[in-house]
Motif scaffolding. Structure first.
Motif, PDB file in Angstrom:
ATOM      1  N   ALA A 192       0.839  -1.207   0.000  1.00  0.00           N
ATOM      2  CA  ALA A 192       0.000   0.000   0.000  1.00  0.00           C
ATOM      3  C   ALA A 192       0.869   1.251   0.000  1.00  0.00           C
ATOM      4  CB  ALA A 192      -0.939  -0.014   1.198  1.00  0.00           C
ATOM      5  N   ILE A 193       1.891   1.278   0.848  1.00  0.00           N
ATOM      6  CA  ILE A 193       2.781   2.450   0.916  1.00  0.00           C
ATOM      7  C   ILE A 193       3.535   2.622  -0.395  1.00  0.00           C
ATOM      8  CG2 ILE A 193       4.856   3.347   2.051  1.00  0.00           C
ATOM      9  CD1 ILE A 193       3.730   2.131   4.677  1.00  0.00           C
ATOM     10  N   THR A 194       3.995   1.526  -0.976  1.00  0.00           N
ATOM     11  CA  THR A 194       4.703   1.589  -2.258  1.00  0.00           C
ATOM     12  C   THR A 194       3.768   2.106  -3.356  1.00  0.00           C
ATOM     13  OG1 THR A 194       6.095  -0.276  -1.577  1.00  0.00           O
ATOM     14  CG2 THR A 194       6.051   0.241  -3.924  1.00  0.00           C
ATOM     15  N   SER A 195       2.535   1.634  -3.368  1.00  0.00           N
ATOM     16  CA  SER A 195       1.555   2.090  -4.366  1.00  0.00           C
ATOM     17  C   SER A 195       1.284   3.582  -4.228  1.00  0.00           C
ATOM     18  CB  SER A 195       0.246   1.317  -4.229  1.00  0.00           C
ATOM     19  OG  SER A 195       0.454  -0.040  -4.477  1.00  0.00           O
ATOM     20  N   ILE A 196       1.137   4.047  -3.005  1.00  0.00           N
ATOM     21  CA  ILE A 196       0.908   5.478  -2.759  1.00  0.00           C
ATOM     22  C   ILE A 196       2.114   6.281  -3.214  1.00  0.00           C
ATOM     23  CG2 ILE A 196       0.632   7.226  -0.946  1.00  0.00           C
ATOM     24  CD1 ILE A 196      -1.116   5.129   0.553  1.00  0.00           C
ATOM     25  N   PHE A 197       3.304   5.792  -2.920  1.00  0.00           N
ATOM     26  CA  PHE A 197       4.541   6.475  -3.314  1.00  0.00           C
ATOM     27  C   PHE A 197       4.624   6.579  -4.837  1.00  0.00           C
ATOM     28  CE2 PHE A 197       9.037   6.326  -4.541  1.00  0.00           C
ATOM     29  CZ  PHE A 197       9.470   7.506  -3.950  1.00  0.00           C
ATOM     30  N   ILE A 198       4.330   5.490  -5.537  1.00  0.00           N
ATOM     31  CA  ILE A 198       4.383   5.500  -6.999  1.00  0.00           C
ATOM     32  C   ILE A 198       3.348   6.477  -7.568  1.00  0.00           C
ATOM     33  CG2 ILE A 198       3.917   4.105  -9.063  1.00  0.00           C
ATOM     34  CD1 ILE A 198       5.217   1.729  -7.533  1.00  0.00           C
ATOM     35  N   CYS A 199       2.158   6.484  -7.007  1.00  0.00           N
ATOM     36  CA  CYS A 199       1.119   7.428  -7.452  1.00  0.00           C
ATOM     37  C   CYS A 199       1.563   8.869  -7.251  1.00  0.00           C
ATOM     38  CB  CYS A 199      -0.186   7.167  -6.712  1.00  0.00           C
ATOM     39  SG  CYS A 199      -1.034   5.678  -7.254  1.00  0.00           S
ATOM     40  N   LEU A 200       2.190   9.165  -6.124  1.00  0.00           N
ATOM     41  CA  LEU A 200       2.685  10.519  -5.858  1.00  0.00           C
ATOM     42  C   LEU A 200       3.775  10.917  -6.852  1.00  0.00           C
ATOM     43  CD1 LEU A 200       2.772  10.657  -1.953  1.00  0.00           C
ATOM     44  CD2 LEU A 200       1.319  11.984  -3.491  1.00  0.00           C
ATOM     45  N   VAL A 201       4.683  10.009  -7.152  1.00  0.00           N
ATOM     46  CA  VAL A 201       5.745  10.292  -8.113  1.00  0.00           C
ATOM     47  C   VAL A 201       5.142  10.580  -9.496  1.00  0.00           C
ATOM     48  CG1 VAL A 201       7.699   9.276  -9.376  1.00  0.00           C
ATOM     49  CG2 VAL A 201       7.552   9.028  -6.884  1.00  0.00           C
TER      50      VAL A 201
END
Length: 164
Positions: free
Chosen positions: A10-19
């Protein structure tokens, strides 16, 4: 352990979306800045005149009977930038016959606020940009980007952001 794995995903997905979002915003702003530089370059490479100089040019170009008329034969498609230097406000418009459109604003047949400020003594300058050679595909696109460049909607005379 499964809870930690789900949290990391979940954190990785959020990080990728932010990038991705930051990248989109960065390139969108970069494109807007490039367009603004282009518009300012076009405007800086055109003749700037006062309404009085515009009227003199227009009157002189009308000629006599049978004489060619610059104001009629060279009435090009493009945008115009009216700048009220007294109030630091812009109005941007477009026309298939720019000379006629500019004339209308200073003879009470265009934007009423522009005409009122001109009539009561505010100082104006006029710049006109031809669509031909501008590398914009339509008058609407050129006008929209010029309104944006000069902030003519938010803090100028324009009542819309331009035609779609």
């Amino acid at each position: 352990m499964d809870g930690w794995l789900i949290a990391i995903i979940a954190i990785t997905s959020i990080f990728i979306c932010l990038v991705v979002l930051i990248s989109i915003l960065y390139y969108r702003n970069k494109k807007k800045a490039r367009i603004k530089r282009k518009i300012r370059g076009l405007a800086n490479n055109t003749l700037e005149m006062t309404p009085e100089e515009f009227f003199a040019m227009r009157k002189a170009s009308l000629g006599g009977k049978g004489s060619p008329s610059y104001a009629l034969t060279m009435n090009f498609a493009g945008v115009y930038i009216l700048y009220n230097s007294t109030k630091n406000k812009y109005y941007v418009g477009q026309g298939k016959e720019v000379l006629n459109r500019v004339n209308s604003h200073f003879t009470s047949k265009g934007n009423g606020d522009v005409y009122a400020d001109y009539k009561y003594g505010d100082e104006f300058t006029i710049k006109m940009i031809a669509l031909k050679g501008s590398k914009f595909s339509t008058l609407n696109e050129l006008e929209r980007n010029t309104i944006l460049t000069y902030d003519a909607f938010s803090s100028g005379y324009n009542k819309t952001r331009g035609n779609k």
